[in-house]
Motif scaffolding. Structure first.
Motif, PDB file in Angstrom:
ATOM      1  N   ALA A 152       0.861  -1.189   0.000  1.00 38.48           N
ATOM      2  CA  ALA A 152       0.000   0.000   0.000  1.00 38.48           C
ATOM      3  C   ALA A 152       0.893   1.232   0.000  1.00 38.48           C
ATOM      4  N   ILE A 153       0.439   2.276  -0.674  1.00 35.85           N
ATOM      5  CA  ILE A 153       1.163   3.536  -0.599  1.00 35.85           C
ATOM      6  C   ILE A 153       0.469   4.424   0.431  1.00 35.85           C
ATOM      7  N   CYS A 154       1.245   5.288   1.027  1.00 34.84           N
ATOM      8  CA  CYS A 154       0.751   6.176   2.076  1.00 34.84           C
ATOM      9  C   CYS A 154       0.885   7.610   1.557  1.00 34.84           C
ATOM     10  N   LEU A 155      -0.247   8.294   1.428  1.00 33.87           N
ATOM     11  CA  LEU A 155      -0.297   9.629   0.834  1.00 33.87           C
ATOM     12  C   LEU A 155      -0.800  10.667   1.835  1.00 33.87           C
ATOM     13  N   THR A 156      -0.421  11.924   1.608  1.00 29.58           N
ATOM     14  CA  THR A 156      -0.937  13.004   2.458  1.00 29.58           C
ATOM     15  C   THR A 156      -2.268  13.529   1.957  1.00 29.58           C
ATOM     16  N   GLU A 157      -2.590  13.247   0.684  1.00 28.19           N
ATOM     17  CA  GLU A 157      -3.881  13.619   0.106  1.00 28.19           C
ATOM     18  C   GLU A 157      -4.201  12.638  -1.016  1.00 28.19           C
ATOM     19  N   VAL A 158      -5.476  12.538  -1.344  1.00 30.10           N
ATOM     20  CA  VAL A 158      -5.868  11.635  -2.425  1.00 30.10           C
ATOM     21  C   VAL A 158      -5.289  12.178  -3.734  1.00 30.10           C
ATOM     22  N   ASP A 159      -4.473  11.364  -4.372  1.00 32.57           N
ATOM     23  CA  ASP A 159      -3.836  11.710  -5.645  1.00 32.57           C
ATOM     24  C   ASP A 159      -4.093  10.533  -6.586  1.00 32.57           C
ATOM     25  N   ILE A 160      -5.140  10.658  -7.398  1.00 34.18           N
ATOM     26  CA  ILE A 160      -5.556   9.556  -8.275  1.00 34.18           C
ATOM     27  C   ILE A 160      -4.410   9.109  -9.179  1.00 34.18           C
ATOM     28  N   GLY A 161      -3.626  10.050  -9.691  1.00 33.29           N
ATOM     29  CA  GLY A 161      -2.498   9.705 -10.552  1.00 33.29           C
ATOM     30  C   GLY A 161      -1.483   8.835  -9.833  1.00 33.29           C
ATOM     31  N   ALA A 162      -1.120   9.229  -8.612  1.00 27.98           N
ATOM     32  CA  ALA A 162      -0.150   8.459  -7.829  1.00 27.98           C
ATOM     33  C   ALA A 162      -0.710   7.083  -7.484  1.00 27.98           C
ATOM     34  N   ILE A 163      -1.989   7.022  -7.150  1.00 28.10           N
ATOM     35  CA  ILE A 163      -2.623   5.746  -6.816  1.00 28.10           C
ATOM     36  C   ILE A 163      -2.612   4.823  -8.032  1.00 28.10           C
ATOM     37  N   MET A 164      -2.959   5.350  -9.189  1.00 28.13           N
ATOM     38  CA  MET A 164      -2.985   4.527 -10.405  1.00 28.13           C
ATOM     39  C   MET A 164      -1.583   4.067 -10.799  1.00 28.13           C
ATOM     40  N   ARG A 165      -0.581   4.943 -10.682  1.00 29.18           N
ATOM     41  CA  ARG A 165       0.802   4.537 -10.985  1.00 29.18           C
ATOM     42  C   ARG A 165       1.246   3.421 -10.047  1.00 29.18           C
ATOM     43  N   ALA A 166       0.905   3.558  -8.769  1.00 29.03           N
ATOM     44  CA  ALA A 166       1.278   2.539  -7.788  1.00 29.03           C
ATOM     45  C   ALA A 166       0.571   1.215  -8.081  1.00 29.03           C
ATOM     46  N   LYS A 167      -0.701   1.278  -8.419  1.00 33.13           N
ATOM     47  CA  LYS A 167      -1.449   0.047  -8.735  1.00 33.13           C
ATOM     48  C   LYS A 167      -0.891  -0.624  -9.988  1.00 33.13           C
ATOM     49  N   ARG A 168      -0.572   0.149 -11.000  1.00 31.70           N
ATOM     50  CA  ARG A 168       0.028  -0.433 -12.214  1.00 31.70           C
ATOM     51  C   ARG A 168       1.381  -1.076 -11.904  1.00 31.70           C
ATOM     52  N   ALA A 169       2.097  -0.517 -10.922  1.00 35.32           N
ATOM     53  CA  ALA A 169       3.400  -1.065 -10.536  1.00 35.32           C
ATOM     54  C   ALA A 169       3.263  -2.314  -9.668  1.00 35.32           C
ATOM     55  N   GLY A 170       2.057  -2.523  -9.088  1.00 34.08           N
ATOM     56  CA  GLY A 170       1.849  -3.731  -8.289  1.00 34.08           C
ATOM     57  C   GLY A 170       1.332  -3.525  -6.884  1.00 34.08           C
ATOM     58  N   ALA A 171       0.921  -2.307  -6.537  1.00 34.67           N
ATOM     59  CA  ALA A 171       0.356  -2.061  -5.203  1.00 34.67           C
ATOM     60  C   ALA A 171      -1.110  -2.489  -5.174  1.00 34.67           C
ATOM     61  N   GLN A 172      -1.592  -2.812  -3.982  1.00 39.38           N
ATOM     62  CA  GLN A 172      -2.985  -3.214  -3.822  1.00 39.38           C
ATOM     63  C   GLN A 172      -3.885  -2.097  -3.307  1.00 39.38           C
ATOM     64  N   GLY A 173      -3.304  -1.042  -2.748  1.00 38.29           N
ATOM     65  CA  GLY A 173      -4.170   0.001  -2.204  1.00 38.29           C
ATOM     66  C   GLY A 173      -3.370   1.165  -1.660  1.00 38.29           C
ATOM     67  N   TYR A 174      -4.064   2.025  -0.923  1.00 33.54           N
ATOM     68  CA  TYR A 174      -3.433   3.209  -0.350  1.00 33.54           C
ATOM     69  C   TYR A 174      -4.092   3.530   0.975  1.00 33.54           C
TER      70      TYR A 174
END
Length: 122
Positions: free
Chosen positions: A79-101
Motif C-alpha cells: 500500500a502507498i501512504c499519501l498526504t492527500e488523495v492523488d488519483i495519478g499516484a494511486i494509479m501509478r502505484a497500482k500499475r506497478a503492483g500495489a494493492q491500495g493506499y
C-alpha cells in the motif's frame, strides 16, 4: 508471525505505525529511504509493505516495481501512504503492483482497517 515494512522518511509516521501494529502476530520493521527498504526486502521479504507516496530517493512506483522484481517466495501486499488523495499516484502505484493506499496522518482504526482489507490480523 507476519512482517510489515514501513518505508517513510518521517520517523514519527514510522513510530506511530509500529506502536499501532506491533503485536505477538505482527512484527514491524522500518526504513527511512526506498534504497534501505529495497535492501531489507532483498534480505528478508516482508508480508506487507506500506511505502510513502513521496519517497525522497526514488519514485514510489519504481520502488514497487523493484520489490516485485525481487526473487522471493513471499509476494507482499503493498500500500502507498499519501498526504492527500492523488488519483495519478494511486494509479501509478497500482500499475506497478500495489494493492491500495491509505492517507496520513492515519488513526489507529484507519490503519487497522487497511490491514483488514489485506486480510492480515494486526
Amino acid at each position: 508471525m507476519k512482517r510489515c515494512l514501513f518505508v517513510d522518511d518521517s520517523s514519527v509516521i514510522r513510530k506511530v505505525a509500529k506502536r499501532i501494529l506491533n503485536s505477538p502476530d505482527m512484527a514491524v520493521v522500518e526504513a527511512s529511504t526506498g534504497a534501505e527498504g529495497l535492501d531489507m526486502c532483498a534480505y528478508d521479504m516482508p508480508d506487507i509493505i506500506v511505502v510513502d507516496g513521496a519517497l525522497e530517493d526514488m519514485a514510489t512506483a519504481d520502488f514497487i516495481r523493484r520489490v516485485r522484481a525481487l526473487n522471493s517466495r513471499v509476494k507482499p501486499q503493498i500500500a502507498i501512504c499519501l498526504t492527500e488523495v492523488d488519483i495519478g499516484a494511486i494509479m501509478r502505484a497500482k500499475r506497478a503492483g500495489a494493492q491500495g493506499y491509505l492517507l496520513k496522518p492515519f488513526t489507529r482504526p484507519q490503519l487497522l482497517d487497511r490491514f483488514r482489507a489485506f486480510d492480515v490480523a494486526a
